[in-house]
Design a protein around this motif. Structure first.
Motif, mmCIF file in Angstrom:
data_model
loop_
_atom_site.group_PDB
_atom_site.id
_atom_site.type_symbol
_atom_site.label_atom_id
_atom_site.label_comp_id
_atom_site.label_asym_id
_atom_site.label_seq_id
_atom_site.Cartn_x
_atom_site.Cartn_y
_atom_site.Cartn_z
ATOM 1 N N PRO A 133 0.861 -1.193 -0.050
ATOM 2 C CA PRO A 133 -0.067 0.249 -0.017
ATOM 3 C C PRO A 133 0.721 1.357 0.029
ATOM 4 C CG PRO A 133 -0.086 -0.671 2.564
ATOM 5 C CD PRO A 133 0.270 -2.021 1.287
ATOM 6 N N GLY A 134 1.975 0.779 0.221
ATOM 7 C CA GLY A 134 2.402 2.748 0.131
ATOM 8 C C GLY A 134 3.196 3.062 -0.771
ATOM 9 N N GLN A 138 0.822 0.436 -6.617
ATOM 10 C CA GLN A 138 0.696 -1.009 -6.035
ATOM 11 C C GLN A 138 -0.655 -0.867 -4.785
ATOM 12 O OE1 GLN A 138 4.014 -2.385 -4.072
ATOM 13 N NE2 GLN A 138 5.010 -2.396 -5.547
ATOM 14 N N ARG A 139 -0.952 0.017 -4.560
ATOM 15 C CA ARG A 139 -2.069 -0.101 -3.817
ATOM 16 C C ARG A 139 -3.607 0.368 -4.872
ATOM 17 N NH1 ARG A 139 -0.784 4.556 -1.414
ATOM 18 N NH2 ARG A 139 -1.393 6.334 -3.199
ATOM 19 N N GLU A 140 -3.119 1.413 -5.818
ATOM 20 C CA GLU A 140 -4.180 1.551 -6.597
ATOM 21 C C GLU A 140 -4.774 -0.181 -7.657
ATOM 22 O OE1 GLU A 140 -7.316 2.022 -9.417
ATOM 23 O OE2 GLU A 140 -6.392 3.819 -7.351
ATOM 24 N N ALA A 141 -3.781 -1.145 -8.092
ATOM 25 C CA ALA A 141 -4.367 -2.529 -7.673
ATOM 26 C C ALA A 141 -4.585 -3.047 -6.620
ATOM 27 C CB ALA A 141 -2.679 -3.219 -8.292
ATOM 28 N N GLN A 173 -2.421 -1.815 -13.979
ATOM 29 C CA GLN A 173 -1.242 -1.187 -13.289
ATOM 30 C C GLN A 173 0.191 -1.767 -13.523
ATOM 31 O OE1 GLN A 173 -1.567 1.845 -12.231
ATOM 32 N NE2 GLN A 173 -3.662 2.168 -12.704
ATOM 33 N N LEU A 174 -0.453 -3.534 -14.224
ATOM 34 C CA LEU A 174 0.683 -4.629 -13.411
ATOM 35 C C LEU A 174 1.646 -4.047 -14.799
ATOM 36 C CD1 LEU A 174 -1.443 -7.015 -12.012
ATOM 37 C CD2 LEU A 174 0.267 -6.482 -11.176
ATOM 38 N N VAL A 175 0.878 -4.172 -15.633
ATOM 39 C CA VAL A 175 1.230 -4.255 -17.272
ATOM 40 C C VAL A 175 1.927 -3.072 -17.245
ATOM 41 C CG1 VAL A 175 1.610 -4.014 -19.571
ATOM 42 C CG2 VAL A 175 -0.074 -5.043 -18.649
#
Length: 301
Positions: A133-134, A138-141, A173-175
């Protein structure tokens, strides 16, 4: 769609057999209490994303280990060998979504598949991605994963659209951000193939008197290379994995049959009853008779 406890059932290749969702809507949501039942080594053609909801877990994927705290997660690519175990004595839980990439990518000739899904699925340097989450993306994913999770579980009108939209945002987000793993892809792929072959051999012969030499020979490698593969890819030894497979099968028979404990021990490859009891206790924290008694009280038998 009811939220389910994940019961991982694998075939001789350690490939998961559980059907996730339906052909029309290939997605399923799960919750796992790792203190009660860790998630064993397995792989599947679907994508998976998990988030820790309580405690601390050891998540493993593609030969790497990740310590994940509450609120942290992991994305796992298709075909990647993985498993999850508790790291603390108290409650240790996670929730996950397993979904086929076609749910987001559509047909192989679509722009979604060709531009976004295919590059991710075929990139050996991106077997997984830690989500914390920091870090903003990654938080958005994880936020998008939670939106999809709630949509599928609650089944409000139009939930299929909402779930697919949220998963599309998560994969975008991951891609766009997930870093490539700094490793030797060819070596990692070779080790993964060897591990799957050796796990298949163990699944087929766990009830027999199996040696490390036989396990190694199943993949046409030396015993020392076999030990290295097991250590690097799944962090254990062939004998420990064999023991765990035998005790896991024994636990299933204790809960699902009325066979005598000695019969179960013999069927699972334990020729010595006292060794079976010790091995079972090491894995499950109690002897086989007590385990069966607890299962009956809980209504599992």
């Amino acid at each position: 769609m009811a939220l389910s406890v994940c019961r991982t059932v694998i075939d001789d290749f350690a490939r998961e057999l559980l059907k996730h969702g339906t052909a029309a809507f290939p997605i399923a949501c799960y919750h796992d209490d790792l203190q009660t039942e860790p998630v064993p080594w397995h792989w599947h053609e679907e994508l998976e994303v998990l988030v820790v909801s309580e405690g601390t877990i050891l998540a493993t994927a593609a030969g790497e280990k990740y310590r994940l705290e509450k609120g942290e997660g992991l994305f796992i690519n298709a075909g990647v060998l993985h498993g999850d175990w508790p790291l603390n004595a108290g409650p240790c839980r996670l929730h996950s979504m397993v979904f086929h990439p076609r749910l987001v990518g559509g047909s192989p000739d679509s722009v979604f598949w060709q531009k976004y899904l295919q590059p991710l699925l075929t990139d050996p340097s991106r077997p997984c991605a830690v989500l914390r989450p920091g870090v903003e993306w990654q938080r958005e994913a994880m936020n998008q994963m939670e939106r999809a999770f709630r949509a599928v579980v609650n089944e409000q009108p139009g939930y299929e659209f909402k779930a697919r939209a949220a998963l599309s945002e998560m994969l975008f987000q991951l891609v766009g951000h997930a870093p490539a793993v700094q490793a030797l892809p060819k070596k990692a792929l070779r080790s993964a193939d060897r591990i799957k072959t050796m796990l298949q051999f163990i699944q087929e012969h766990y009830a027999e008197d199996v040696s490390v030499e036989q396990i190694a020979a199943s993949a046409a490698i030396s015993p020392s290379e076999c030990l290295r593969c097991f250590h690097d890819m799944i962090g254990t030894t062939p004998n420990q994995y064999l023991r765990d497979q035998r005790t896991q099968r024994a636990a299933e028979l204790l809960c699902g049959t009325g066979l005598q404990v000695s019969e179960i021990a013999a069927q699972c490859g334990f020729q010595d009853a006292s060794y079976f009891a010790r091995a079972f206790r090491q894995v499950y924290g109690c002897g086989p008779t007590e385990y069966r008694r607890k299962a009956r009280r809980a209504g599992a038998v």
